[in-house]
Design a protein around this motif. Structure first.
Motif, PDB file in Angstrom:
ATOM      1  N   GLU A 108       0.794  -1.226   0.000  1.00  0.00           N
ATOM      2  CA  GLU A 108       0.000   0.000   0.000  1.00  0.00           C
ATOM      3  C   GLU A 108       0.830   1.282   0.000  1.00  0.00           C
ATOM      4  N   PRO A 109       1.906   1.412   0.824  1.00  0.00           N
ATOM      5  CA  PRO A 109       2.657   2.670   0.818  1.00  0.00           C
ATOM      6  C   PRO A 109       3.207   3.048  -0.558  1.00  0.00           C
ATOM      7  N   VAL A 110       3.644   2.052  -1.324  1.00  0.00           N
ATOM      8  CA  VAL A 110       4.138   2.326  -2.669  1.00  0.00           C
ATOM      9  C   VAL A 110       3.011   2.885  -3.534  1.00  0.00           C
ATOM     10  N   GLN A 111       1.846   2.252  -3.451  1.00  0.00           N
ATOM     11  CA  GLN A 111       0.704   2.689  -4.249  1.00  0.00           C
ATOM     12  C   GLN A 111       0.163   4.040  -3.764  1.00  0.00           C
ATOM     13  N   VAL A 112       0.187   4.253  -2.457  1.00  0.00           N
ATOM     14  CA  VAL A 112      -0.241   5.547  -1.902  1.00  0.00           C
ATOM     15  C   VAL A 112       0.637   6.674  -2.441  1.00  0.00           C
ATOM     16  N   ALA A 113       1.955   6.448  -2.461  1.00  0.00           N
ATOM     17  CA  ALA A 113       2.879   7.474  -2.943  1.00  0.00           C
ATOM     18  C   ALA A 113       2.588   7.830  -4.394  1.00  0.00           C
ATOM     19  N   LEU A 114       2.321   6.826  -5.216  1.00  0.00           N
ATOM     20  CA  LEU A 114       2.038   7.071  -6.632  1.00  0.00           C
ATOM     21  C   LEU A 114       0.694   7.768  -6.814  1.00  0.00           C
ATOM     22  N   PHE A 115      -0.352   7.268  -6.138  1.00  0.00           N
ATOM     23  CA  PHE A 115      -1.672   7.891  -6.243  1.00  0.00           C
ATOM     24  C   PHE A 115      -1.648   9.317  -5.690  1.00  0.00           C
ATOM     25  N   GLY A 116      -0.928   9.515  -4.579  1.00  0.00           N
ATOM     26  CA  GLY A 116      -0.853  10.845  -3.979  1.00  0.00           C
ATOM     27  C   GLY A 116      -0.172  11.842  -4.889  1.00  0.00           C
ATOM     28  N   LEU A 117       0.869  11.389  -5.566  1.00  0.00           N
ATOM     29  CA  LEU A 117       1.585  12.265  -6.500  1.00  0.00           C
ATOM     30  C   LEU A 117       0.700  12.652  -7.672  1.00  0.00           C
ATOM     31  N   VAL A 118      -0.025  11.678  -8.217  1.00  0.00           N
ATOM     32  CA  VAL A 118      -0.852  11.912  -9.409  1.00  0.00           C
ATOM     33  C   VAL A 118      -2.133  12.665  -9.082  1.00  0.00           C
ATOM     34  N   LEU A 119      -2.820  12.270  -8.010  1.00  0.00           N
ATOM     35  CA  LEU A 119      -4.149  12.809  -7.725  1.00  0.00           C
ATOM     36  C   LEU A 119      -4.144  14.058  -6.848  1.00  0.00           C
ATOM     37  N   LEU A 120      -3.190  14.150  -5.911  1.00  0.00           N
ATOM     38  CA  LEU A 120      -3.173  15.281  -4.982  1.00  0.00           C
ATOM     39  C   LEU A 120      -1.954  16.178  -5.143  1.00  0.00           C
TER      40      LEU A 120
END
Length: 300
Positions: A108-120
């Motif tokens: 999850e942390p890896v995916q959170v970092a990617l989603f956070g960069l793209v979406l927020l």
């Protein structure tokens, strides 16, 4: 400690509460099913979240911020994806491949970092990326037993685990986005307001779902109110701290530090289940600690 670093003790408190919540909720899966146990987390957690918000409003005198369209979109995204993530995680655990499920959900942390960069647009430095990679590799190492692999339990736990991790990541981003979209209030009141809306939406969604498709599980969740109340309280407590963390820093920071939950679960197994710690597990723990240490150093 400066305000900017308060997310650290807050996240550690959330991880501790979630360790207890997971143990309680996993036992409920055996008696009321996957969806029923998923619903318990939200239905019985909602009153505690409401009470916490009411107390904060009374003590601080802050006005509870009203929702806007952006807030509702983010909150609904977080609510739905967290339901899916929890259900997938519990379903994977029923496959009796707990270590594999842990490994894949903790990507999850890896995916959170990617989603956070793209979406927020959440900032991700090279040091933070390295910390996430090191800590996640520690979880993977702890989860692979000698003579086995992460795919030895079959495809279903792998798919469920990865999907669960992805949905947990999207839930974290959704709730952080909701908190940031509120126009007024301190981080504490915005986090608590978002939690109430999130749990309220999740309770309504699952009540309707179970009422239409699985009334037996719905009735069973009401009958099992004693253990469910404990799971709801611990779930609300953990979520309260998670949301405060999301209000103070990026979701990637919070969810990476949250990997200490794996160490807490290992300590519980060692203490209460008399399970010995192997060299492989010890090496994985050291990697998790190294990753967390790198993350904390990156905050300076």
């Amino acid at each position: 400690m400066t305000t900017s670093l308060l997310w650290i003790p807050v996240t550690l408190a959330a991880a501790a509460a979630q360790t207890g919540r997971n143990a309680t909720q996993r036992r409920l899966t055996e008696t009321i099913g996957t969806v029923g146990a998923t619903q318990v987390r939200f239905l019985y957690g909602f009153p505690f979240a409401l009470l916490a918000l009411a107390v904060m409003n009374l003590v601080t005198g802050e006005v509870v911020p009203g929702p806007n369209a952006t807030f509702l979109a983010y909150a609904l995204t977080g609510a739905v994806t967290q339901i899916l993530a929890t259900a997938l995680m519990l379903a994977a655990m029923r496959e009796r491949a707990f270590s594999v499920v842990t490994a894949y959900t903790k990507t999850e942390p890896v995916q959170v970092a990617l989603f956070g960069l793209v979406l927020l647009g959440d900032h991700l430095t090279l040091a933070m990326a390295l910390a996430i990679a090191v800590a996640t590799s520690g979880v993977l190492l702890m989860s692979v037993k000698p003579g086995t692999s992460l795919t030895s339990s079959g495809a279903k736990p792998v798919v469920f685990g990865l999907a669960s991790g992805a949905f947990f990541a999207l839930a974290a981003i959704g709730f952080r986005g909701a908190i940031l979209s509120l126009d007024q209030g301190s981080p504490l009141i915005r986090a608590s307001t978002t939690l109430v809306w999130g749990l309220g939406l999740q309770t309504v969604i699952l009540m309707i779902w179970l009422g239409l498709l699985d009334r037996k599980a719905l009735v069973a969740s009401f009958k099992a109110w004693r253990p469910s109340l404990g799971a709801g309280f611990l779930g609300a407590l953990a979520s309260q701290f998670w949301f405060i963390g999301f209000a103070l820093t990026t979701a990637a920071n919070v969810r990476t530090l949250a990997l200490v939950e794996v160490l807490m679960a290992q300590a519980v197994s060692h203490r209460f289940l008399a399970q010995a710690t192997t060299r492989r597990e010890l090496a994985g723990m050291l990697l998790i600690l190294a990753g967390v240490g790198l993350l904390l150093l990156a905050q300076r």
